[in-house]
Write a protein that holds these residues in place. Structure first.
Motif, PDB file in Angstrom:
ATOM      1  N   THR A 153      33.832 -30.970 -19.177  1.00  0.00           N
ATOM      2  CA  THR A 153      34.933 -31.661 -19.851  1.00  0.00           C
ATOM      3  C   THR A 153      34.645 -33.153 -19.883  1.00  0.00           C
ATOM      4  O   THR A 153      34.196 -33.727 -18.895  1.00  0.00           O
ATOM      5  CB  THR A 153      36.280 -31.450 -19.123  1.00  0.00           C
ATOM      6  OG1 THR A 153      36.219 -32.060 -17.822  1.00  0.00           O
ATOM      7  CG2 THR A 153      36.625 -29.979 -18.981  1.00  0.00           C
ATOM      8  N   THR A 154      34.889 -33.769 -21.023  1.00  0.00           N
ATOM      9  CA  THR A 154      34.855 -35.224 -21.129  1.00  0.00           C
ATOM     10  C   THR A 154      35.871 -35.610 -22.197  1.00  0.00           C
ATOM     11  O   THR A 154      36.127 -34.845 -23.124  1.00  0.00           O
ATOM     12  CB  THR A 154      33.442 -35.772 -21.443  1.00  0.00           C
ATOM     13  OG1 THR A 154      33.479 -37.203 -21.392  1.00  0.00           O
ATOM     14  CG2 THR A 154      32.903 -35.303 -22.782  1.00  0.00           C
ATOM     15  N   GLY A 155      36.475 -36.757 -22.039  1.00  0.00           N
ATOM     16  CA  GLY A 155      37.488 -37.138 -23.011  1.00  0.00           C
ATOM     17  C   GLY A 155      38.249 -38.383 -22.591  1.00  0.00           C
ATOM     18  O   GLY A 155      37.890 -39.053 -21.628  1.00  0.00           O
ATOM     19  N   ARG A 189      45.099 -33.947 -19.648  1.00  0.00           N
ATOM     20  CA  ARG A 189      44.163 -33.346 -18.701  1.00  0.00           C
ATOM     21  C   ARG A 189      44.446 -31.856 -18.525  1.00  0.00           C
ATOM     22  O   ARG A 189      43.539 -31.037 -18.465  1.00  0.00           O
ATOM     23  CB  ARG A 189      44.216 -34.084 -17.360  1.00  0.00           C
ATOM     24  CG  ARG A 189      43.658 -35.505 -17.464  1.00  0.00           C
ATOM     25  CD  ARG A 189      43.816 -36.295 -16.167  1.00  0.00           C
ATOM     26  NE  ARG A 189      42.874 -35.792 -15.181  1.00  0.00           N
ATOM     27  CZ  ARG A 189      43.225 -35.311 -13.982  1.00  0.00           C
ATOM     28  NH1 ARG A 189      44.485 -35.263 -13.628  1.00  0.00           N
ATOM     29  NH2 ARG A 189      42.306 -34.886 -13.150  1.00  0.00           N
ATOM     30  N   LEU A 204      36.777 -36.002 -17.465  1.00  0.00           N
ATOM     31  CA  LEU A 204      38.200 -36.127 -17.770  1.00  0.00           C
ATOM     32  C   LEU A 204      39.100 -35.389 -16.782  1.00  0.00           C
ATOM     33  O   LEU A 204      40.115 -35.919 -16.337  1.00  0.00           O
ATOM     34  CB  LEU A 204      38.417 -35.576 -19.187  1.00  0.00           C
ATOM     35  CG  LEU A 204      39.821 -35.274 -19.646  1.00  0.00           C
ATOM     36  CD1 LEU A 204      40.506 -36.547 -20.072  1.00  0.00           C
ATOM     37  CD2 LEU A 204      39.796 -34.283 -20.789  1.00  0.00           C
ATOM     38  N   THR A 205      38.746 -34.150 -16.443  1.00  0.00           N
ATOM     39  CA  THR A 205      39.612 -33.319 -15.611  1.00  0.00           C
ATOM     40  C   THR A 205      39.348 -33.472 -14.111  1.00  0.00           C
ATOM     41  O   THR A 205      40.110 -32.944 -13.297  1.00  0.00           O
ATOM     42  CB  THR A 205      39.473 -31.835 -16.006  1.00  0.00           C
ATOM     43  OG1 THR A 205      38.079 -31.506 -16.064  1.00  0.00           O
ATOM     44  CG2 THR A 205      40.102 -31.570 -17.364  1.00  0.00           C
ATOM     45  N   ALA A 210      43.222 -29.999 -21.576  1.00  0.00           N
ATOM     46  CA  ALA A 210      41.758 -29.925 -21.541  1.00  0.00           C
ATOM     47  C   ALA A 210      41.305 -28.821 -20.594  1.00  0.00           C
ATOM     48  O   ALA A 210      40.370 -28.060 -20.899  1.00  0.00           O
ATOM     49  CB  ALA A 210      41.165 -31.272 -21.117  1.00  0.00           C
ATOM     50  N   VAL A 252      32.252 -40.135 -24.192  1.00  0.00           N
ATOM     51  CA  VAL A 252      33.156 -39.189 -24.850  1.00  0.00           C
ATOM     52  C   VAL A 252      32.508 -38.758 -26.157  1.00  0.00           C
ATOM     53  O   VAL A 252      32.666 -39.376 -27.197  1.00  0.00           O
ATOM     54  CB  VAL A 252      34.544 -39.826 -25.074  1.00  0.00           C
ATOM     55  CG1 VAL A 252      35.487 -38.834 -25.741  1.00  0.00           C
ATOM     56  CG2 VAL A 252      35.119 -40.311 -23.755  1.00  0.00           C
ATOM     57  N   ALA A 296      41.958 -39.593 -21.555  1.00  0.00           N
ATOM     58  CA  ALA A 296      43.305 -39.202 -21.146  1.00  0.00           C
ATOM     59  C   ALA A 296      44.309 -40.333 -21.335  1.00  0.00           C
ATOM     60  O   ALA A 296      45.504 -40.125 -21.270  1.00  0.00           O
ATOM     61  CB  ALA A 296      43.301 -38.747 -19.694  1.00  0.00           C
ATOM     62  N   VAL A 352      39.069 -34.937 -26.720  1.00  0.00           N
ATOM     63  CA  VAL A 352      38.480 -34.151 -25.635  1.00  0.00           C
ATOM     64  C   VAL A 352      37.304 -33.338 -26.176  1.00  0.00           C
ATOM     65  O   VAL A 352      37.390 -32.784 -27.275  1.00  0.00           O
ATOM     66  CB  VAL A 352      39.528 -33.192 -25.021  1.00  0.00           C
ATOM     67  CG1 VAL A 352      38.887 -32.187 -24.068  1.00  0.00           C
ATOM     68  CG2 VAL A 352      40.624 -33.979 -24.305  1.00  0.00           C
TER      69      VAL A 352
END
Length: 159
Positions: A100-102, A142, A28-29, A145, A76, A104, A117
Motif C-alpha cells: 500500500t502507498t498513498g 487508511r 500508507l497503512t 486502503a 505515491v 492519507a 492510493v
C-alpha cells in the motif's frame, strides 16, 4: 472494521486452502493490513511478515525499490506499489506480496491529491498495481486502503 475482518477471514482461509504464504509492504497503512490479517485465526499458517516502509529509505534499502524510480515518480505511484509488493515477496520469502502507498492527508503529497492510493500485488506470475481515489479523513482513507488491499489479495489467491 467488520468488513475488514470478513475480508481477512476469507483471505486467510483461501491462502491456507491453497498453501500460499503472504507478505506485506505498507506505507500508507503502516501495518494495518498485516495487523488485520494477524487478528484472524489461522493467520500464522499463511502470513510470513510485513514491512512498514513509511520512508523512501526503507522502500529502497529493505524492499529494493529503485532510488531512480522514487526520485522520478515519488513514493505515491503505481510502479512503486508494484516494486514494494515484489520486494516484500522476495525479502520475506512469500508466494504473494501486497503493498500500500498513498496520500492519507491532510495535504497532497508528491503532487498527488489526498485520497490517492495504490495497491501493489506480486506473485510468481508477475506484478500489478491498482489505483484508487478515496475520500474522507486520514483514518477513513487508511481503512479504505486496507479494505481494497485485502480485496486484491483475495483476487490474487483466486487466480
Amino acid at each position: 472494521m467488520t468488513n475488514l475482518h470478513h475480508l481477512s477471514e476469507q483471505a486467510v482461509r483461501k491462502a491456507l486452502e491453497l498453501g500460499r504464504t503472504v507478505a506485506t509492504a505498507e506505507s500508507l497503512t503502516a501495518g494495518m493490513v498485516s495487523a488485520v490479517l494477524a487478528d484472524t485465526p489461522g493467520a500464522s499458517g499463511m502470513l510470513q511478515g510485513g514491512v512498514v516502509a513509511y520512508q523512501n529509505s526503507v522502500k529502497e534499502n529493505v524492499l529494493g525499490v529503485s532510488p531512480e524510480l522514487l526520485a522520478d515518480a515519488g513514493s505515491v505511484d503505481s510502479a512503486v506499489a508494484a516494486a514494494m509488493a515484489a520486494g516484500a515477496r522476495t525479502a520475506l520469502g512469500a508466494d504473494i506480496g501486497i503493498s500500500t502507498t498513498g496520500v492519507a492527508g491532510p495535504e497532497a503529497h508528491d503532487g498527488k491529491p489526498v485520497g490517492t492510493v495504490y495497491i501493489g500485488i506480486a506473485t510468481g506470475a508477475g506484478t500489478a498495481a491498482f489505483e484508487y481515489l478515496f475520500s474522507g479523513n486520514r483514518s477513513e482513507i487508511r481503512g479504505q486502503a486496507c479494505g481494497v488491499a485485502l480485496e486484491r489479495l483475495l483476487e490474487a489467491l483466486a487466480s
